[in-house]
Design an enzyme around this catalytic site. Sequence first.
Site, short mmCIF file in Angstrom:
data_model
loop_
_atom_site.label_atom_id
_atom_site.label_comp_id
_atom_site.label_asym_id
_atom_site.label_seq_id
_atom_site.Cartn_x
_atom_site.Cartn_y
_atom_site.Cartn_z
CG HIS A 157 -1.66 -1.25 1.46
ND1 HIS A 157 -2.88 -1.54 0.90
CD2 HIS A 157 -1.31 -2.34 2.18
CE1 HIS A 157 -3.26 -2.75 1.29
NE2 HIS A 157 -2.31 -3.26 2.06
CE LYS A 284 11.12 19.57 -10.60
NZ LYS A 284 9.82 19.95 -11.14
#
Length: 469
Positions: A157, A284
């Site tokens: 999960h 970035k």
Amino acid sequence: MSEKMWAERFSRKEDERVNDFNSSIRFDCRMYKQDIEGSIAHARMLARQSIISAEDAEKIEEGLLAIMSDIRGGKLAFDPDAEDIHMFVEAELTKRIGEAGKRLHTARSRNDQVALDLKMYLREETGNIARLLIETLEATVKKAEENLRTVMPGYTHLQRAQPVTFAHHMSAYAEMFARDLKKLKNAAENMDECPLGSCALAGTTYNTDRMYTAKQLGFDRPCANSLDGVSDRDFVIELAAVLSLIMTHLSRLAEEIILWCSWEFKFIELDDAYATGSSIMPQKKNPDVAELIRGKAGRVFGSLAALLTMMKGLPLAYDKDMQEDKEAVFDAVDTIKLCLSTLTPMLSTMTVNRENMLAACKKGFVNATDMADYLVKKGMPFRSAYKIVGTLVGECVQKGVGLEELPLKELKKKSELFDEDVFAAIDILTCVTRRESEGGPAPEAVERGLSSLEKRLTPLKEYFAIKRK
Ligand code: ARG
């Protein structure tokens, strides 16, 4: 617009738009090699069976080989007005050798020709894809071998669950790729029947030798039924299905790479050569390659859906709908080759941040199961141990500490079975190294898994090492 081969039957020339709409040469031209090889085998068979003369067959073969080398050498361009690659090669041959060229299409149709060309083309590409996939698989194995003791949280999960190693994680992908290779081999083996000689749909009255052409072209045998021979595209669909499954695996790996190189995880660092920047945000470093692989999976599934849908309503035998098979499967083939050949070097050059992986294990109680197992090994039933550790985790959450930080005194309040040795038992490294069950993350277990994988890979590698015709 040049005159069509079949123009005599019609009283009016076809509309220019129909010409363009109908034509497939802009994409089927990539099968020129297979088309020519198929025609050479066919011409030899015709001569062998005395259907055409040996001299004509020789002229045909020479002419076809010259066309092949002229196309390869860039001396002969595909005529965009030719209806398809089959018509183009035949017309060019007749232009060059005259009468003999007009005899080539005896006891043959474009319907068996196109089925043959596509099968030969895909058989070859299946090998090329398999070889690229072997390289990707080997890159994951190498990363596994280098990280047998690199502990990281395993997730369910996307929640930290139990500790594993990066080697264990990489080996999981190696296993997927090994299964994929088996499926590719199976798909290639299912391309063993030669459609040539099925003719338009109903065979022929000539005394052809289909086994001879099948063998010449590297097939086991001719297709058993001529209607099926020209209308079967199972081999296209089967390959697209296998490619879809491979893309699913590549996409899952890509997704993990994207997560792992985020600031939230920082488990890996991509080499600068395999990352991209932003046009506005100077800081970035983006995992575009992995994102594109994830995105392109959808494209390959699209090809599979297009092929299945295209075939499901077709009456036997050939229908022109089937011309749509090529762009779909060619795109799937091109896409996967592009993905594999970019992913492999990206995997090989990425660096693993061992400290961050280990640090991530310290939070999230990945050793909770091990604490319960500790009590079980001292005689407590698992369900009771599970409950006690659940309570302890609850207390830890309140205090903002890990299970290993609770003093023995506190533990003993929950069970007298707790002792000093509990701390060794729930140490993250111990938790991993003791998971020695078959297929588990302990370094020895992963090594055993890798050598079993190696054994299973050997016959697959041998099969694909032979460049199949
Ligand atoms: N270009 C066609 C295709 O790709 C070749 C077969 C055409 N046959 C025919 N009878 N029109 O399917």
